[in-house]
Design an enzyme around this catalytic site. Structure first.
Site, PDB file in Angstrom:
ATOM      1  N   ASP A  13       0.817  -1.134  -0.103  1.00 18.03           N
ATOM      2  CA  ASP A  13       0.035  -0.012  -0.101  1.00 18.03           C
ATOM      3  C   ASP A  13       0.824   1.216  -0.052  1.00 18.03           C
ATOM      4  O   ASP A  13       1.588   1.276   1.036  1.00 18.03           O
ATOM      5  CB  ASP A  13      -0.827   0.047   1.166  1.00 18.03           C
ATOM      6  CG  ASP A  13      -1.990  -0.964   1.197  1.00 18.03           C
ATOM      7  OD1 ASP A  13      -2.197  -1.614   0.001  1.00 18.03           O
ATOM      8  OD2 ASP A  13      -2.692  -1.282   2.019  1.00 18.03           O
ATOM      9  N   ASN A 184     -20.111  -4.154   2.810  1.00 24.30           N
ATOM     10  CA  ASN A 184     -20.594  -3.010   3.546  1.00 24.30           C
ATOM     11  C   ASN A 184     -21.660  -2.563   2.890  1.00 24.30           C
ATOM     12  O   ASN A 184     -22.079  -3.068   1.908  1.00 24.30           O
ATOM     13  CB  ASN A 184     -19.215  -1.928   3.303  1.00 24.30           C
ATOM     14  CG  ASN A 184     -19.051  -1.677   1.876  1.00 24.30           C
ATOM     15  OD1 ASN A 184     -19.622  -1.774   1.110  1.00 24.30           O
ATOM     16  ND2 ASN A 184     -17.698  -1.089   1.738  1.00 24.30           N
ATOM     17  N   ASP A 249      -7.809   7.164   9.653  1.00 20.07           N
ATOM     18  CA  ASP A 249      -7.867   6.199   8.502  1.00 20.07           C
ATOM     19  C   ASP A 249      -8.552   5.104   8.437  1.00 20.07           C
ATOM     20  O   ASP A 249      -8.173   4.027   9.287  1.00 20.07           O
ATOM     21  CB  ASP A 249      -6.106   6.141   8.361  1.00 20.07           C
ATOM     22  CG  ASP A 249      -5.656   5.249   7.226  1.00 20.07           C
ATOM     23  OD1 ASP A 249      -6.664   5.029   6.308  1.00 20.07           O
ATOM     24  OD2 ASP A 249      -4.653   4.960   6.816  1.00 20.07           O
ATOM     25  N   GLY A 254     -12.322  -2.685   7.288  1.00 17.72           N
ATOM     26  CA  GLY A 254     -13.400  -3.832   7.014  1.00 17.72           C
ATOM     27  C   GLY A 254     -12.531  -4.831   7.184  1.00 17.72           C
ATOM     28  O   GLY A 254     -13.010  -6.080   7.471  1.00 17.72           O
ATOM     29  N   ASP A 255     -11.347  -5.152   6.787  1.00 18.21           N
ATOM     30  CA  ASP A 255     -10.532  -6.458   6.875  1.00 18.21           C
ATOM     31  C   ASP A 255     -10.260  -6.667   8.392  1.00 18.21           C
ATOM     32  O   ASP A 255     -10.337  -7.865   8.762  1.00 18.21           O
ATOM     33  CB  ASP A 255      -9.065  -5.917   6.094  1.00 18.21           C
ATOM     34  CG  ASP A 255      -9.403  -5.493   4.636  1.00 18.21           C
ATOM     35  OD1 ASP A 255     -10.317  -6.293   4.146  1.00 18.21           O
ATOM     36  OD2 ASP A 255      -8.476  -5.140   4.354  1.00 18.21           O
TER      37      ASP A 255
HETATM   38  O1  RIB Z   1      -9.265  -3.048   2.219  1.00 21.51           O
HETATM   39  C1  RIB Z   1      -7.878  -2.259   2.379  1.00 21.51           C
HETATM   40  C2  RIB Z   1      -7.058  -2.805   1.264  1.00 21.51           C
HETATM   41  O2  RIB Z   1      -7.637  -2.557  -0.031  1.00 21.51           O
HETATM   42  C3  RIB Z   1      -5.779  -2.046   1.263  1.00 21.51           C
HETATM   43  O3  RIB Z   1      -4.802  -2.654   1.945  1.00 21.51           O
HETATM   44  C4  RIB Z   1      -5.500  -2.154  -0.222  1.00 21.51           C
HETATM   45  O4  RIB Z   1      -4.149  -3.098  -0.434  1.00 21.51           O
HETATM   46  C5  RIB Z   1      -6.662  -2.777  -1.078  1.00 21.51           C
HETATM   47  O5  RIB Z   1      -6.482  -4.098  -1.101  1.00 21.51           O
END
Ligand code: RIB
Length: 305
Positions: A13, A184, A249, A254-255
C-alpha cells in the site's frame, strides 16, 4: 494445519495523506507518504492471527522486495505463509491510496501477482483449504479461483466467510456456498440490487440483506461503519453498535472486522458475539494509520482501548 485459511490478495500500500483528494485534472499538496503492508486477503489474515487465530494465508506475490516484506509481516504475527508463493515475471500487487483529513480513503489497485492466482495455481494449495475449519475469502483475486476454492471449502465442511470486496455482482453459484457474507453498505446495495445509502434505515438494510438469504447465503453480516453492523439470519436479526472512535484512516477497517470475526468464530464464540468483537476491533483500527499496522492486539480489543 491451521484452523483459519485466508485466500486472497497481498498488496504493497503506497499511501499519501492530503487535506482532501484532488479533483480530476487538479494537483494538491500532500503531507505524508508511507508504504504499508496491505491487500484485503493479507490484512484479514494478519488481523485474524493477531487477534488469536491459527491462520494460513494462500496467495501470490512477485519475486520482489514488496512480496518478501509482505510475507515477513504475516509471519511476524504467526501466519503460516507456506501457501504464499512467488510467480515469476509479475510484480507484487500494489495499491495507491489517498487518505483525506477526514480519514476517508480512495484506492487504486494494480493486481500484479494477485491477478495471476489462477485455478491451476490453486491446485497446489487445495490440501491447506481442506484441512481448515474456517475459510475466509474476498474478491481481489480472479473470481474463478474464489469460486473453485469456495466449492472445495464447502465440500470439506469448512465455515465459509466471503467479504464481497471490491464490490462485484455475484451469481447464486457463489452465494449458495457462503455461510457468512460480510458486505459494507455499497456492496450490499450492489448484491441485493437495491439502492442503499448512509441515510438508509435499519429496516431497509435488513430487507436488502434478507434478499441475499433468499439467494442462498447462510447469514448476512453487514458492516455499517460508524453505525456498527447487523447480523441477519432467516429467523431474525441482531443490531451491533459501534464504539465511538475518532477516525484518522479507515483503510483496512473492514479487513480488521473480517479477520477479527473469523478469529472469534474459531474460538467457538457465537456469531453475534463474534460480530461485537469484530466491531470493537475495527473501531480501534480506524484511529490508527495503515491497514495491518492499525490492527489492535487482543488485549486492546478486550479492554476496549
Ligand atoms: O481493504 C483495504 C485494502 O484494499 C488495502 O490494504 C489495499 O491493498 C486494497 O487492497
Amino acid at each position: 494445519m491451521s484452523e483459519i485459511v485466508v485466500l486472497g490478495s497481498l498488496n504493497a500500500d503506497l499511501v499519501v495523506s492530503a487535506e482532501r483528494a484532488p479533483e480530476g485534472g487538479e494537483t494538491v499538496a500532500g503531507s505524508d507518504f508511507s508504504v504499508f503492508n496491505g491487500g484485503k486477503g493479507a490484512n484479514q489474515a494478519f488481523a485474524a492471527a493477531k487477534l488469536g487465530g491459527a491462520v494460513s494465508m494462500l496467495g501470490r506475490v512477485g519475486e520482489d522486495d514488496y512480496g518478501r516484506v509482505l510475507k515477513a509481516g504475516l509471519a511476524s504475527v504467526g501466519v503460516s505463509v507456506d501457501g504464499v508463493r512467488c510467480i515469476e515475471g509479475v510484480t507484487t500487487g500494489v495499491a495507491a491510496i489517498t487518505v483525506e483529513a477526514s480519514g476517508e480513503n480512495r484506492i487504486v489497485v494494480v493486481p500484479g501477482a494477485n491477478g495471476a492466482y489462477s485455478v491451476e495455481e490453486l491446485e497446489r494449495d487445495m490440501p491447506l483449504i481442506k484441512g481448515a475449519k474456517i475459510a475466509l475469502f474476498q474478491l481481489e483475486i480472479p473470481i474463478e479461483t474464489v469460486k473453485k476454492a469456495l466449492g472445495i471449502a464447502r465440500d470439506a465442511s469448512c465455515i465459509t466467510i466471503l467479504d464481497p470486496a471490491p464490490a462485484t455482482a455475484l451469481d447464486e453459484a457463489v452465494l449458495t456456498k457462503v455461510d457468512y457474507v460480510t458486505p459494507n453498505l455499497s456492496e450490499l446495495s450492489l448484491l441485493a440490487a437495491c439502492p442503499l445509502s448512509a441515510e438508509s434505515s435499519e429496516a431497509e438494510i435488513v430487507d436488502a440483506a434478507r434478499s441475499l438469504l433468499d439467494k442462498g447465503v447462510g447469514k448476512v453480516l453487514a458492516k455499517l461503519g460508524a453505525r456498527g453492523a447487523v447480523l441477519v439470519e432467516r429467523n431474525g436479526y441482531e443490531r451491533i453498535y459501534a464504539v465511538n472512535a475518532k477516525a484518522v484512516d479507515s483503510t483496512g477497517a473492514g479487513d480488521c472486522f473480517n479477520g477479527a470475526f473469523a478469529a472469534a468464530l474459531s474460538r467457538g464464540i457465537a456469531a453475534v458475539e463474534a460480530a461485537r468483537f469484530a466491531c470493537s476491533a475495527a473501531s480501534i483500527s480506524v484511529t490508527r494509520p495503515g491497514a495491518q499496522s492499525s490492527v489492535p492486539s487482543l488485549d486492546e480489543v478486550l479492554k476496549g482501548v
